[in-house]
Design a protein around this motif. Structure first.
Motif, PDB file in Angstrom:
ATOM      1  N   UNK A 197      80.279  65.020  55.481  1.00  0.00           N
ATOM      2  CA  UNK A 197      79.169  64.079  55.527  1.00  0.00           C
ATOM      3  C   UNK A 197      78.707  63.656  54.147  1.00  0.00           C
ATOM      4  N   UNK A 198      77.568  62.960  54.114  1.00  0.00           N
ATOM      5  CA  UNK A 198      77.004  62.451  52.860  1.00  0.00           C
ATOM      6  C   UNK A 198      76.342  63.602  52.101  1.00  0.00           C
ATOM      7  N   UNK A 255      76.934  64.239  40.063  1.00  0.00           N
ATOM      8  CA  UNK A 255      76.298  65.469  39.591  1.00  0.00           C
ATOM      9  C   UNK A 255      75.301  65.993  40.615  1.00  0.00           C
ATOM     10  N   UNK A 256      74.584  65.084  41.275  1.00  0.00           N
ATOM     11  CA  UNK A 256      73.600  65.494  42.287  1.00  0.00           C
ATOM     12  C   UNK A 256      74.263  66.078  43.536  1.00  0.00           C
ATOM     13  N   UNK A 336      83.794  59.222  46.249  1.00  0.00           N
ATOM     14  CA  UNK A 336      82.626  58.584  45.666  1.00  0.00           C
ATOM     15  C   UNK A 336      82.682  57.087  45.976  1.00  0.00           C
ATOM     16  N   UNK A 337      81.649  56.585  46.643  1.00  0.00           N
ATOM     17  CA  UNK A 337      81.511  55.166  46.947  1.00  0.00           C
ATOM     18  C   UNK A 337      80.512  54.562  45.961  1.00  0.00           C
ATOM     19  N   UNK A 350      78.145  60.082  47.638  1.00  0.00           N
ATOM     20  CA  UNK A 350      79.272  61.016  47.636  1.00  0.00           C
ATOM     21  C   UNK A 350      79.427  61.538  49.053  1.00  0.00           C
ATOM     22  N   UNK A 351      80.672  61.534  49.515  1.00  0.00           N
ATOM     23  CA  UNK A 351      80.945  61.915  50.900  1.00  0.00           C
ATOM     24  C   UNK A 351      82.107  62.902  50.942  1.00  0.00           C
TER      25      UNK A 351
END
Length: 353
Positions: A197-198, A255-256, A336-337, A350-351
């Motif tokens: 997931x996200x 990073x998050x 990463x979108x 980020x998924x």
């Protein structure tokens, strides 16, 4: 509680427009003066900078909501769900339905409401609304759906991105060769079963001097089209803005997420300009002191052009359905979108698949 993509779909229009299509166009500059270069040189330069060889245009009988409906149906079928179970339909676009041969935008009712109607959904508590956020609109719709799901407001959302940029482009502006039509969609659902997931997201709007880098302006042929306005852009300023701001936003988002740069498997970035996207990704890896890995960034702009909000969901669908050579997404892959566009807006998420 995670937000998981359970179905994807796209619609790539059947009308292929090669660069030869523009051979007889009359290209002018901002002052309405004929460009000195011949059209063959202009299109060759476009291909070298953007990578675009072809683009797709919607059929004359179709409008943006038609394209979005096809992508939505495909995503719903791929997810294997009953559309009556959708809590939200979020439709990202920028210019509404513009019928062929006209330049008038039609956004009432919303395109999301039109899609819900055509899907035959009777559930009145399935909320349908539009997002106008420039090219990053689909990602913003995904982030909003994620917020609804994470807060408990929704359990299942359909996010659509569709556009017919060919209908709002000035044929006397060489930038019109960049634009294309298309649609993509995804069904997102609450996930409490695994880690997919996200993982993180980020959005930003730069609206001081950056506000008018993309705008609606007069045709370069002011005598022929004095009262008609078209999509216009300051390409150089957009390029410089993107290279300065997008890599930093991507880094902050990654990073998050808690993942390292070495765990990243793919970067799915808005297909706006091949050279610009390559430069963005290169600068992103430079921030970590790393070289760009091979095949990290899939590109389809060469054949599909820039269809704004449709580029990312359409590309994601192609990868997940094994339609792109050298590009696959497997279980546990980290993607990463990212996107940048009118506003100027930047967003990313980020998924983990």
């Amino acid at each position: 509680m995670m937000t998981k993509i359970i179905g994807v779909g796209n619609y790539i229009p059947s009308e292929t427009i090669t660069n030869l299509f523009f051979d007889n166009h009359v290209f002018l500059n901002e002052e309405g003066i004929l460009l000195k270069e011949d059209n063959a040189s202009i299109t060759d330069k476009l291909k070298k900078i953007t990578g675009i060889e072809e683009r797709r245009y919607a059929h004359s009988t179709q409008v943006t909501s038609d394209l979005g409906l096809i992508a939505a149906r495909s995503a719903i079928e791929n997810a294997g769900i009953d559309p009556e179970t959708l809590d939200y339909i979020i439709f990202a676009h920028n210019f509404g339905d513009v019928r062929f041969g006209t330049v008038q935008s039609d956004m009432v009712p919303s395109l999301a409401a039109r899609v819900k109607h055509l899907l035959g959904i009777r559930n009145n508590f399935c909320v349908a609304y539009d997002v106008v956020f420039g090219c990053p609109g689909w990602i913003e719709g995904v982030i909003q759906a994620h917020a609804f799901i994470k807060s408990g407001i929704a359990k299942r959302c359909l996010v659509i991105g569709a556009e017919t940029l060919s209908r709002v482009a000035d044929i006397h502006d060489r930038d019109s060769m960049i634009y294309a039509d298309g649609a993509g969609a995804a069904v997102l659902e609450v996930n409490q079963n695994d880690d997919s997931g996200i993982k993180s997201h980020l959005s930003a709007s730069y609206t001081l001097e950056e506000k008018d880098y993309l705008y609606f302006g007069k045709s370069y042929n002011n005598e022929r089209c004095p009262d008609t306005r078209y999509i216009k852009m300051d390409g150089r300023k957009i390029y410089e803005f993107a290279l300065v701001n997008v890599p930093d936003a991507m880094k902050k988002c990654l990073d998050n997420s808690g993942y390292s740069i070495d765990q990243l498997n793919k970067i799915i970035i808005h297909q706006a300009n091949e050279k610009m996207d390559e430069a963005i990704v290169s600068r992103f890896y430079q921030l970590y002191g790393k070289p760009v890995p091979e095949n990290i960034m899939p590109m389809v702009i060469h054949k599909l052009g820039n269809s704004s909000v449709a580029t990312i969901p359409s590309l994601l669908t192609m990868i997940l359905k094994d339609e792109l050579e050298h590009h696959k997404i497997s279980k546990n892959d980290v993607v990463l979108f990212a996107s940048v566009g009118a506003g100027m807006n930047i967003n990313a998420f980020v998924y983990q698949f």
